[in-house]
Scaffold this active site. Sequence first.
Site, PDB file in Angstrom:
ATOM      1  N   ASP A   1       5.165   6.382 -10.906  1.00 43.81           N
ATOM      2  CA  ASP A   1       4.672   5.028 -10.683  1.00 43.81           C
ATOM      3  C   ASP A   1       3.895   4.591 -11.918  1.00 43.81           C
ATOM      4  O   ASP A   1       2.775   5.022 -12.158  1.00 43.81           O
ATOM      5  CB  ASP A   1       3.808   4.990  -9.419  1.00 43.81           C
ATOM      6  CG  ASP A   1       3.384   3.570  -9.057  1.00 43.81           C
ATOM      7  OD1 ASP A   1       3.495   2.670  -9.921  1.00 43.81           O
ATOM      8  OD2 ASP A   1       2.930   3.366  -7.910  1.00 43.81           O
TER       9      ASP A   1
ATOM     10  N   TYR B   1      -2.436   5.176  -5.351  1.00 47.06           N
ATOM     11  CA  TYR B   1      -2.042   3.951  -4.665  1.00 47.06           C
ATOM     12  C   TYR B   1      -0.655   3.545  -5.145  1.00 47.06           C
ATOM     13  O   TYR B   1      -0.394   3.535  -6.345  1.00 47.06           O
ATOM     14  CB  TYR B   1      -3.050   2.842  -4.982  1.00 47.06           C
ATOM     15  CG  TYR B   1      -2.770   1.519  -4.330  1.00 47.06           C
ATOM     16  CD1 TYR B   1      -2.960   1.346  -2.959  1.00 47.06           C
ATOM     17  CD2 TYR B   1      -2.335   0.423  -5.074  1.00 47.06           C
ATOM     18  CE1 TYR B   1      -2.723   0.111  -2.352  1.00 47.06           C
ATOM     19  CE2 TYR B   1      -2.095  -0.812  -4.475  1.00 47.06           C
ATOM     20  CZ  TYR B   1      -2.291  -0.956  -3.119  1.00 47.06           C
ATOM     21  OH  TYR B   1      -2.058  -2.171  -2.523  1.00 47.06           O
TER      22      TYR B   1
ATOM     23  N   LYS C   1       2.846  -5.448 -13.001  1.00 51.28           N
ATOM     24  CA  LYS C   1       1.757  -5.921 -13.883  1.00 51.28           C
ATOM     25  C   LYS C   1       2.219  -6.403 -15.268  1.00 51.28           C
ATOM     26  O   LYS C   1       2.756  -7.493 -15.369  1.00 51.28           O
ATOM     27  CB  LYS C   1       0.674  -4.838 -13.977  1.00 51.28           C
ATOM     28  CG  LYS C   1       0.174  -4.489 -12.562  1.00 51.28           C
ATOM     29  CD  LYS C   1      -1.134  -3.792 -12.513  1.00 51.28           C
ATOM     30  CE  LYS C   1      -1.459  -3.326 -11.121  1.00 51.28           C
ATOM     31  NZ  LYS C   1      -2.629  -3.888 -10.513  1.00 51.28           N
TER      32      LYS C   1
END
Length: 440
Positions: free
Chosen positions: A243, A148, A271
Amino acid sequence: MKSLSTITESEHLFERAKRVSPGGVHSPVRAFRGVGGVPRFIISADGSNFTDVDGNAYIDFCMSWGPLIFGHKNPEIREAVIKALERGWSYGAAEPYSLELAELITSSIPWVEKIRFVNSGTEAVMAALRVARGATGRSKILKFDGCYHGHVDSMRGRAGSGLAEMSSPASAGVSKSVAGETIVVPLDDPSALKLAIEKHGKELAAVIIEAIPANNGLLLQKPDFLPLAVELARKVGALIILDEVITGFRVSFGGVAEITGIKPDLVTYGKVIGGGFPVGAYGGKKELMDLVAPSGPVYQAGTLSANPVAMSAGIATLKKLIKEKPYASFEKKTAWLENKIGQSATKAGVSAMAQRFGSIFWLVLGKVNTADGTVRSQIQIPSSQKDQYAQVFHSLLDSGIYMAPSGFEVSFLSTAHTDTDLEKLTDSIDKIFSKRIFSK
Ligand code: PMP
């Protein structure tokens, strides 16, 4: 129908929310579709706990999906945020806060020579892809099935996270031409990767990969898989975008790149970098980042980018990480969890285990049919995962433990979780397994 007096405040608010927002939420997995039931409306939090509007307290193992590495409302981060807030909360101008965070990162992570702050992981990925296309003059991107990278149009194919529990692996509303720019390859399959790169090599702008795939469960790759992807990409002149939205600053300060020694061309963060505030970032080699406006022709901008309050939370979080280095302690804690959960499963005769990396862990519920017993790709996830996880999730919720509300999402530890919190989790799991509600 329930009588009015037995309807909880969360049920009441969810009914209202569904009238005004799609599915009653602002991000799909929050709606509990993967586990059933009514999402708890959370009103306050402290340390490892949060409390819902009905006054129920839970040990939170979701931690806002990863950002809160020091737990909720950490006093040092809170102080930094309040200090910044009292000076003002948005300038839309050059300011020293983002400079401090950028210098902190570029001075400790050598492959990030320059960095640009954005507001989410999605934005970071979107911009990194644009830089890769701008730099190479090529259009295609290779991604992995189940990884994702946010809700970027071109990354919507077979992506995991909220999509892992939907009937279609992609999203409506993405045009064929955009989807056609993305080549999707399975994880844990070196020959499929080689073939795809041989076939599309000359058109590939970049290979993007989640440093540790953690949006379809925790799909641990064999140690040689990531280096192979890097080597093959480099051979055909494609860039490597690592990522690290989940893993950056969480599995070690410099993420998986630091652990493996891989030097990505571009890296994306989110995050932890914002300490729980909306921050994302992309960075990498100077010559690539200098392609970004206003230095270069790749346009990217943001009204609220590098918001001073969010930057201050990020600075306080990263400085605390540098000072306290909680990584070895996380490693011990999840190793303990893995061990305890394994013992409970063996004792009860159920097929279940925990996969983990650093402070990230995932419950695997059902029989795993791989040679070494590790789940490394989407198709290796047991078919019982969704239903059994839903049962475990609700039993845990009833005993005051909040895990990620989907069997395809991982859970997170923070430094605020105490040994008692971990024991409560393993004791509760032990009780659930011993009821033998699962078939072997
Ligand atoms: N990349 C990865 C690896 C992620 O896990 C996520 C979010 N879970 C994103 C990108 C997108 O980040 P955001 O939700 O902040 O847009």
